[in-house]
Design an enzyme around this catalytic site. Structure first.
Site, mmCIF file in Angstrom:
data_model
loop_
_atom_site.group_PDB
_atom_site.id
_atom_site.type_symbol
_atom_site.label_atom_id
_atom_site.label_comp_id
_atom_site.label_asym_id
_atom_site.label_seq_id
_atom_site.Cartn_x
_atom_site.Cartn_y
_atom_site.Cartn_z
ATOM 1 C CE1 TYR A 51 56.423 -30.205 119.211
ATOM 2 C CE2 TYR A 51 57.278 -28.531 119.388
ATOM 3 C CZ TYR A 51 57.026 -29.183 118.847
ATOM 4 O OH TYR A 51 56.220 -28.612 117.467
ATOM 5 C CG PHE A 59 65.162 -33.414 117.168
ATOM 6 C CD1 PHE A 59 64.104 -33.428 117.315
ATOM 7 C CD2 PHE A 59 64.934 -35.056 116.948
ATOM 8 C CE1 PHE A 59 62.439 -34.259 117.615
ATOM 9 C CE2 PHE A 59 63.791 -35.702 117.013
ATOM 10 C CZ PHE A 59 62.702 -35.335 117.350
ATOM 11 N NE ARG A 87 49.370 -37.025 112.790
ATOM 12 C CZ ARG A 87 50.802 -36.388 113.245
ATOM 13 N NH1 ARG A 87 50.799 -35.067 114.205
ATOM 14 N NH2 ARG A 87 52.011 -37.484 113.227
ATOM 15 C CB THR A 93 57.307 -36.049 110.250
ATOM 16 O OG1 THR A 93 56.313 -35.811 111.376
ATOM 17 C CG2 THR A 93 58.246 -34.728 111.410
ATOM 18 N NE ARG A 104 54.128 -31.321 109.047
ATOM 19 C CZ ARG A 104 54.636 -31.840 110.386
ATOM 20 N NH1 ARG A 104 54.202 -33.146 109.990
ATOM 21 N NH2 ARG A 104 54.580 -31.557 111.214
ATOM 22 C CG ASN A 114 57.853 -29.428 110.581
ATOM 23 O OD1 ASN A 114 56.995 -29.097 111.312
ATOM 24 N ND2 ASN A 114 57.189 -30.919 110.334
ATOM 25 C CD GLU A 128 49.934 -32.039 121.298
ATOM 26 O OE1 GLU A 128 50.836 -33.077 121.215
ATOM 27 O OE2 GLU A 128 49.038 -31.975 120.838
HETATM 28 P P1 DAT Z 1 55.047 -34.227 114.015
HETATM 29 O O1 DAT Z 1 55.045 -33.126 114.690
HETATM 30 O O2 DAT Z 1 54.364 -34.638 112.439
HETATM 31 O O3 DAT Z 1 54.241 -35.053 115.011
HETATM 32 P P2 DAT Z 1 56.803 -35.910 115.779
HETATM 33 O O4 DAT Z 1 55.494 -35.359 117.015
HETATM 34 O O5 DAT Z 1 57.828 -36.464 115.107
HETATM 35 O O6 DAT Z 1 56.246 -34.893 114.224
HETATM 36 O O7 DAT Z 1 58.272 -34.550 115.606
HETATM 37 C C1 DAT Z 1 58.138 -32.943 116.304
HETATM 38 C C2 DAT Z 1 58.512 -31.887 115.600
HETATM 39 O O8 DAT Z 1 59.716 -32.306 115.885
HETATM 40 C C3 DAT Z 1 58.628 -31.813 114.060
HETATM 41 O O9 DAT Z 1 57.348 -31.297 113.414
HETATM 42 C C4 DAT Z 1 59.957 -31.624 113.399
HETATM 43 C C5 DAT Z 1 60.408 -31.771 115.028
HETATM 44 N N1 DAT Z 1 61.437 -33.013 114.483
HETATM 45 C C6 DAT Z 1 60.633 -34.403 114.136
HETATM 46 N N2 DAT Z 1 62.090 -35.011 114.191
HETATM 47 C C7 DAT Z 1 62.862 -34.241 113.894
HETATM 48 C C8 DAT Z 1 64.610 -35.032 113.470
HETATM 49 N N3 DAT Z 1 64.739 -36.382 113.117
HETATM 50 N N4 DAT Z 1 65.160 -33.637 113.181
HETATM 51 C C9 DAT Z 1 64.778 -32.761 113.222
HETATM 52 N N5 DAT Z 1 63.870 -32.127 113.685
HETATM 53 C C10 DAT Z 1 62.887 -33.104 114.055
HETATM 54 MG MG MG Z 2 53.918 -35.620 117.381
#
Ligand code: DAT
Ligand code: MG
Length: 151
Positions: A51, A59, A87, A93, A104, A114, A128
């Site tokens: 991540y 977060f 996706r 998300t 989701r 999620n 990754e």
């Molecule tokens: P995705 O998993 O759809 O690729 P992302 O890469 O933007 O989404 O974020 C990775 C993960 O982090 C996501 O699955 C859940 C968490 N996340 C993202 N935005 C968040 C927020 N605003 N508050 C809490 N958790 C969050």
């Molecule tokens: Mg992501």
């Protein structure tokens, strides 16, 4: 043909809720091909590497705590334009805005739980996949793949 490979994770909430089968079936039914699959529990270093793009966001520590909180299932999946296709299957998300019919949209309630991860680009997928799999862990299933994408 643009055959790509992507990383999918059934996150710890999916494993503890008994949703591994439901989730992986959705990718298989689309015709995507699983070429590697394992259950493991991430340590903090691997979680932060996975991540890394979110390091510094409010977060981030919660996200790392969650993804390391229990076993997850990592899958490498192949198919034509599979990164974007997965996706779509996963949905937005935030489960509140994820379309019904998506994982989701059907099965999750909150952004912090999620259920699934899917790489968002070729660059992310390549980066990754290396965190979860060694090169010799991928099988070749090109014949299975071609059955789905020809004709
Ligand atoms: P995705 O998993 O759809 O690729 P992302 O890469 O933007 O989404 O974020 C990775 C993960 O982090 C996501 O699955 C859940 C968490 N996340 C993202 N935005 C968040 C927020 N605003 N508050 C809490 N958790 C969050
Ligand atoms: Mg992501």
């Amino acid at each position: 043909m643009t055959i790509e490979r992507t990383l999918i994770l059934c996150k710890p909430d999916a494993v503890s809720r008994g949703l591994i089968g439901d989730i992986t079936a959705r990718f298989e039914r689309r015709g995507y091909i699983i070429v590697a699959m394992k259950m493991l529990q991430l340590d903090g270093d691997r979680a932060r590497a996975h991540y890394a793009e979110h390091d510094g966001k409010p977060f981030f520590s919660e996200l790392v705590d969650f993804i390391t909180s229990g076993p997850l299932v990592a899958l490498a999946i192949e198919g034509e334009n599979v990164i974007e296709g997965c996706r779509q299957i996963i949905g937005a998300t935030n489960p509140l805005t994820a379309a019904p019919g998506s994982i989701r949209g059907d099965l999750a309630q909150t952004i912090g739980r999620n259920l699934v991860h899917g790489s968002d680009s070729k660059g992310s997928a390549e980066r990754e996949l290396k965190i979860f799999f060694d090169a010799n862990e991928f099988v070749s299933r090109r014949h299975d793949l071609e059955r789905w994408i020809k004709g």
